[in-house]
Design a protein around this motif. Sequence first.
Motif, mmCIF file in Angstrom:
data_model
loop_
_atom_site.group_PDB
_atom_site.id
_atom_site.type_symbol
_atom_site.label_atom_id
_atom_site.label_comp_id
_atom_site.label_asym_id
_atom_site.label_seq_id
_atom_site.Cartn_x
_atom_site.Cartn_y
_atom_site.Cartn_z
ATOM 1 N N VAL A 177 0.866 -1.183 0.000
ATOM 2 C CA VAL A 177 0.000 0.000 0.000
ATOM 3 C C VAL A 177 0.902 1.232 0.000
ATOM 4 O O VAL A 177 2.095 1.140 0.288
ATOM 5 N N PHE A 178 0.331 2.377 -0.317
ATOM 6 C CA PHE A 178 1.151 3.575 -0.462
ATOM 7 C C PHE A 178 1.599 4.177 0.866
ATOM 8 O O PHE A 178 2.646 4.806 0.948
ATOM 9 N N ASN A 179 0.821 3.978 1.932
ATOM 10 C CA ASN A 179 1.166 4.604 3.210
ATOM 11 C C ASN A 179 0.795 3.668 4.352
ATOM 12 O O ASN A 179 -0.135 3.929 5.116
ATOM 13 N N GLY A 180 1.535 2.560 4.456
ATOM 14 C CA GLY A 180 1.243 1.581 5.485
ATOM 15 C C GLY A 180 1.481 2.117 6.885
ATOM 16 O O GLY A 180 2.337 2.973 7.105
ATOM 17 N N GLY A 181 0.717 1.620 7.839
ATOM 18 C CA GLY A 181 0.871 2.046 9.221
ATOM 19 C C GLY A 181 -0.356 1.697 10.033
ATOM 20 O O GLY A 181 -1.223 0.938 9.586
ATOM 21 N N SER A 182 -0.442 2.251 11.223
ATOM 22 C CA SER A 182 -1.578 2.016 12.112
ATOM 23 C C SER A 182 -2.468 3.243 12.136
ATOM 24 O O SER A 182 -1.973 4.371 12.255
ATOM 25 N N TYR A 183 -3.770 3.019 12.045
ATOM 26 C CA TYR A 183 -4.748 4.108 11.974
ATOM 27 C C TYR A 183 -5.756 3.969 13.110
ATOM 28 O O TYR A 183 -6.138 2.857 13.482
ATOM 29 N N LEU A 184 -6.171 5.104 13.640
ATOM 30 C CA LEU A 184 -7.082 5.127 14.777
ATOM 31 C C LEU A 184 -8.391 4.427 14.426
ATOM 32 O O LEU A 184 -9.018 4.738 13.409
ATOM 33 N N PHE A 185 -8.780 3.491 15.262
ATOM 34 C CA PHE A 185 -10.031 2.758 15.040
ATOM 35 C C PHE A 185 -11.222 3.683 15.232
ATOM 36 O O PHE A 185 -11.239 4.533 16.132
#
Length: 281
Positions: A177-185
């Motif tokens: 993916v272009f901007n992998g990471g953790s995102y606020l649920f």
Amino acid sequence: MARGVESRPGKRRCPARLQPVDARLSAQLQNKRVRVEGEVVRPGEYVLPADSSLADALRAAGGLTPLAYLFGTEFTRESVRVTQQENYERALRDLEVEFAKAAYTRKALTADEAAAQAASGTGSSVLIQRLREVRPTGRIVLQLDPAAPQLPALALEDGDRIYVPARPNSVGVFGSVFNGGSYLFGQGRTIDDFLKLAGGPTRGADAESVFVLRANGSVVSARQDGGWFGGGSLANLAAQPGDTVFVPEEVGKTSWVQNAKEWTQILAQFGLGAAAIKTLK
């Protein structure tokens, strides 16, 4: 069942009527030494009666704290880990052989095709090497509903480990993916919503093999119901706290890969979990 328990979170107490594990008895009759960790009132190691269950272990540890995320409970067992490791190593050998066969049978007619095949071979070798760095954990997937109030009535074995995590507040998106990471649920968001936050799959992504590793250790794949986003099973799948979405890179498609659906099979059958995600991303 929590009566008469030897515990080691603080002071130790071991009533005379309940002795520690006796190797002379059959496994069915032996007391069970288990470790309970995470969001419980009294984490530690406990010796429980022979017929104790997961629920008995939690009671012995004083029950859950307000932060506990029961859906994400990690239950690991040594006998399962040994079996997983044996099967995992066998599967990796089979995968390596299939990659080698595919490389041998492909014929390059142009320089571009030769370069593409070389790149594919390098990618396959890197994938195998990364997978070899991961070790199965022995985790048993507890088929819990996210709102389940208690663990299933599963009998304990000596050496079992129960870890109850705190409720997570993020969803991870990794891989191609272009901007992998953790995102606020966020309540009400779907897996597709989080893929969009990560910029969506790259050009080199294997879009048909996207999958979600849930906090309880289960795997949901875009292939399970056929199709891909927009009509597949993941498009409107509600996200859960602690989900990890993984978009694999496109690799050479061998028959073993196609039939075994290698990404979900490796994760689900061998208990690799998030460790594999971090290694492969």
